[in-house]
Write a protein that holds these residues in place. Structure first.
Motif, PDB file in Angstrom:
ATOM      1  N   UNK A 146       0.829  -1.205   0.000  1.00 52.54           N
ATOM      2  CA  UNK A 146       0.000   0.000   0.000  1.00 52.54           C
ATOM      3  C   UNK A 146       0.866   1.259   0.000  1.00 52.54           C
ATOM      4  N   UNK A 147       1.888   1.284   0.867  1.00 52.63           N
ATOM      5  CA  UNK A 147       2.745   2.471   0.942  1.00 52.63           C
ATOM      6  C   UNK A 147       3.556   2.649  -0.339  1.00 52.63           C
ATOM      7  N   UNK A 148       4.020   1.549  -0.931  1.00 52.97           N
ATOM      8  CA  UNK A 148       4.806   1.646  -2.165  1.00 52.97           C
ATOM      9  C   UNK A 148       3.940   2.120  -3.330  1.00 52.97           C
ATOM     10  N   UNK A 149       2.736   1.575  -3.453  1.00 55.14           N
ATOM     11  CA  UNK A 149       1.847   2.026  -4.534  1.00 55.14           C
ATOM     12  C   UNK A 149       1.443   3.482  -4.339  1.00 55.14           C
ATOM     13  N   UNK A 150       1.231   3.888  -3.089  1.00 57.90           N
ATOM     14  CA  UNK A 150       0.916   5.285  -2.836  1.00 57.90           C
ATOM     15  C   UNK A 150       2.054   6.201  -3.204  1.00 57.90           C
ATOM     16  N   UNK A 151       3.282   5.762  -2.930  1.00 56.96           N
ATOM     17  CA  UNK A 151       4.443   6.587  -3.284  1.00 56.96           C
ATOM     18  C   UNK A 151       4.629   6.657  -4.794  1.00 56.96           C
ATOM     19  N   UNK A 152       4.378   5.550  -5.503  1.00 57.57           N
ATOM     20  CA  UNK A 152       4.456   5.572  -6.958  1.00 57.57           C
ATOM     21  C   UNK A 152       3.447   6.553  -7.549  1.00 57.57           C
ATOM     22  N   UNK A 169      -3.011  15.578  -5.584  1.00 57.79           N
ATOM     23  CA  UNK A 169      -3.047  14.288  -6.268  1.00 57.79           C
ATOM     24  C   UNK A 169      -2.302  13.202  -5.514  1.00 57.79           C
ATOM     25  N   UNK A 170      -1.823  13.482  -4.305  1.00 60.04           N
ATOM     26  CA  UNK A 170      -1.042  12.498  -3.563  1.00 60.04           C
ATOM     27  C   UNK A 170      -1.956  11.439  -2.965  1.00 60.04           C
ATOM     28  N   UNK A 171      -1.385  10.252  -2.792  1.00 55.40           N
ATOM     29  CA  UNK A 171      -2.110   9.145  -2.175  1.00 55.40           C
ATOM     30  C   UNK A 171      -2.078   9.302  -0.662  1.00 55.40           C
ATOM     31  N   UNK A 172      -3.224   9.033  -0.026  1.00 58.34           N
ATOM     32  CA  UNK A 172      -3.310   9.226   1.423  1.00 58.34           C
ATOM     33  C   UNK A 172      -2.416   8.268   2.195  1.00 58.34           C
ATOM     34  N   UNK A 173      -2.066   7.143   1.579  1.00 59.59           N
ATOM     35  CA  UNK A 173      -1.286   6.135   2.292  1.00 59.59           C
ATOM     36  C   UNK A 173       0.216   6.301   2.094  1.00 59.59           C
ATOM     37  N   UNK A 174       0.620   7.280   1.291  1.00 58.95           N
ATOM     38  CA  UNK A 174       2.054   7.463   1.053  1.00 58.95           C
ATOM     39  C   UNK A 174       2.791   7.907   2.313  1.00 58.95           C
ATOM     40  N   UNK A 175       2.075   8.488   3.278  1.00 59.81           N
ATOM     41  CA  UNK A 175       2.746   8.948   4.500  1.00 59.81           C
ATOM     42  C   UNK A 175       3.287   7.775   5.308  1.00 59.81           C
ATOM     43  N   UNK A 176       2.730   6.565   5.108  1.00 62.74           N
ATOM     44  CA  UNK A 176       3.269   5.384   5.787  1.00 62.74           C
ATOM     45  C   UNK A 176       4.702   5.113   5.332  1.00 62.74           C
ATOM     46  N   UNK A 201       8.357   5.169   7.489  1.00 65.64           N
ATOM     47  CA  UNK A 201       9.394   4.136   7.464  1.00 65.64           C
ATOM     48  C   UNK A 201      10.758   4.751   7.173  1.00 65.64           C
ATOM     49  N   UNK A 202      10.822   5.653   6.181  1.00 70.65           N
ATOM     50  CA  UNK A 202      12.091   6.307   5.849  1.00 70.65           C
ATOM     51  C   UNK A 202      12.571   7.150   7.023  1.00 70.65           C
TER      52      UNK A 202
END
Length: 499
Positions: A60-66, A338-345, A349-350
């Motif tokens: 989920x986090x990787x797809x959100x970041x993409x 346009x950002x994904x809400x789950x990218x903050x996960x 991690x980073x």
């Protein structure tokens, strides 16, 4: 044991390293509540639950970041065929230089004692150091290349990531071969050998830049390029194996001192990365002449003098502040529409893995030193505020500069500036509260980095997920209220002592 029969020594090293890996794995498994000796059905279900939860979180986090990077690079119109060769050349030069600047092998005290007192070949140690190192390099390259492909809207993300992984593996192996040749000499390794490698590469690339650009075009995701990179990597690996037997283990012994000391800490160093960083800083400073002296300026100029002398003696501290600024700047990308809400996960991690970044670095160093802490005259809370002003202001200013240089679709508005300031303040205030709590409970201060990541993560939840950017100062305000309670408690206890 015969030097010309490394099979037996390799088998013995395999058993030893497997036992070390197993002991470290047991530590992490027990930390998450898994007992490898428990064969109960509920224990197996719990393991399956952890694997499923971790896999879903990563996906989920990787797809959100993409998705986030895809929309962030939507306004860019730079052809990837023009950008990729220079980036590949620069990345290869950096990788070769960094790899050549290190020892080809790093051994712990047990391996060092065995290597020095027995006729074992250095080739037997090679797989246990080079293979894990290159495996981590492959994972990191696949991640960065896939994210970069999404940012520039390249349709062949997977193929491009694989070609970049082969390219970086070839560069890393080339640097390792240079380091192995350097450590094959009977004399002591040169201290600035990395500089000679860097200058040589630049002098080689600049006159023949057209030929190197044609060579770097092999990172294009074409089947013929995959074959060429694979053959080149195989040849480099063969050369590395042949040269590895010539490595002087005496030179490796001298270069592995710090690594061996850290490994001797056992599982203690696994959760306490700050202890490892402190050991590295002390060893690096002990091997150099002390530069400058701490000026005896009165307050509040004392903090300015300490900040300047720290930058002079430890330039890495400035790089740490720049990396923290990049970390906070990357968090602002999550505020895009346009950002994904789950990218903050993924950002959490980073941020958690970034163990070197402490805005309250001076305060942590002072308070974790028992000898210095017992003689500190002023209130501890005031010490925290005074020692953190300059690093916080520096990071805040660098974040704004990076924001102007790399807007990436995020406008420079007062509300976005409020979020950035709240993010930085939440980080440093959480560090101070965690250290003060450990001091008052007479425990070792270890959880201040996790507290900073959690506080900043809550700020991002308000701003990026809930879209209430005006609520973000609430987190720094709560943390500052906790600091105020500590300050009042200190004043009350000191007044009682004097009375």
């Amino acid at each position: 044991m015969n030097r010309h029969s490394p099979t037996t020594s390799w088998q013995m090293l395999s058993i030893i390293h497997w036992r070390r890996f197993r002991s470290q794995s047991l530590y992490w498994l027990r930390n998450v509540g898994i007992d490898p000796n428990d064969r109960d059905i509920f224990s197996r279900l719990y393991v399956f639950y952890l694997i499923a939860f971790g896999g879903i979180w990563v996906a989920v986090s990787y797809s959100g970041l993409l998705t986030l990077l895809w929309h962030s690079g939507h306004s860019l119109h730079v052809p990837i065929s023009v950008v990729m060769p220079p980036v590949a050349i620069i990345s290869a030069i950096i990788s070769i230089t960094l790899t050549a600047s290190r020892s080809p092998l790093y051994l712990n005290h047990g391996d060092l004692e065995w290597a020095i007192t027995s006729p074992i070949s250095a080739r037997a140690f090679m797989p246990f150091y080079l293979v894990p190192r290159q495996f981590r390099l492959v994972l990191l390259t696949l991640l960065i290349a896939s994210l970069g492909a999404a940012f520039v809207h390249d349709p062949h993300q997977r193929a491009l990531a694989i070609s970049w992984a082969l390219w970086m593996l070839a560069a890393n192996t080339s640097g390792w071969i240079i380091a192995a040749l350097h450590f094959s000499r009977p004399a002591k390794p040169y201290r600035y050998f990395w500089l000679a490698v860097l200058v040589s590469l630049l002098l080689l690339v600049l006159p023949f830049h057209q030929q190197f650009i044609m060579l770097a075009q092999r990172v294009d995701p074409l089947p013929a390029h995959f074959v060429e990179l694979s053959i080149a990597l195989g040849i480099l690996w063969f050369i590395a194996v042949m040269i590895s037997s010539r490595i002087n283990l005496i030179s490796v012994h001298e270069a592995s001192g710090l690594y061996a000391d850290i490994q001797d800490l056992g599982i203690i160093y696994l959760p306490n990365r700050d202890l490892v960083q402190q050991i590295r800083n002390q060893r690096r400073l002990a091997g150099h002449r002390v530069i400058g002296h701490l000026p005896s300026w009165p307050e509040p100029y004392f903090e300015l003098g300490r900040f300047v002398i720290t930058l002079v003696r430890r330039p890495r501290f400035l790089f740490t502040l720049v990396e923290l600024s990049l970390l906070f700047r990357s968090a602002l990308i999550l505020l895009g529409k346009t950002s994904n809400h789950w990218a903050w996960l993924f950002w959490l991690f980073i941020a958690y893995r970034f163990r070197r970044g402490h805005l309250a670095q001076f305060f942590i160093e002072d308070m974790t030193n028992p000898f210095l802490y017992q003689f500190w005259p002023e209130p501890i809370v005031m010490r925290f505020i005074q020692s953190s002003i300059l690093p916080v202001f520096t990071v805040w200013l660098l974040t704004l500069i990076l924001w102007v240089i790399l807007p990436l679709g995020i406008p420079f508005t007062a509300m976005h500036l409020l979020v950035a300031s709240s993010l930085i303040l939440a980080w440093v205030l959480a560090e101070g509260v965690a250290v003060l709590k450990s001091l008052h409970s007479q425990q070792t201060a270890e959880n201040y980095h996790a507290a900073a990541v959690i506080a900043s993560g809550i700020v991002l939840v308000f701003a990026a997920v809930m879209h209430h950017m005006a609520w973000t100062p609430l987190i720094p305000f709560v943390l500052f209220s906790v600091l105020w309670q500590y300050y009042r408690r200190e004043k009350t206890s000191s007044s009682r002592t004097f009375s």
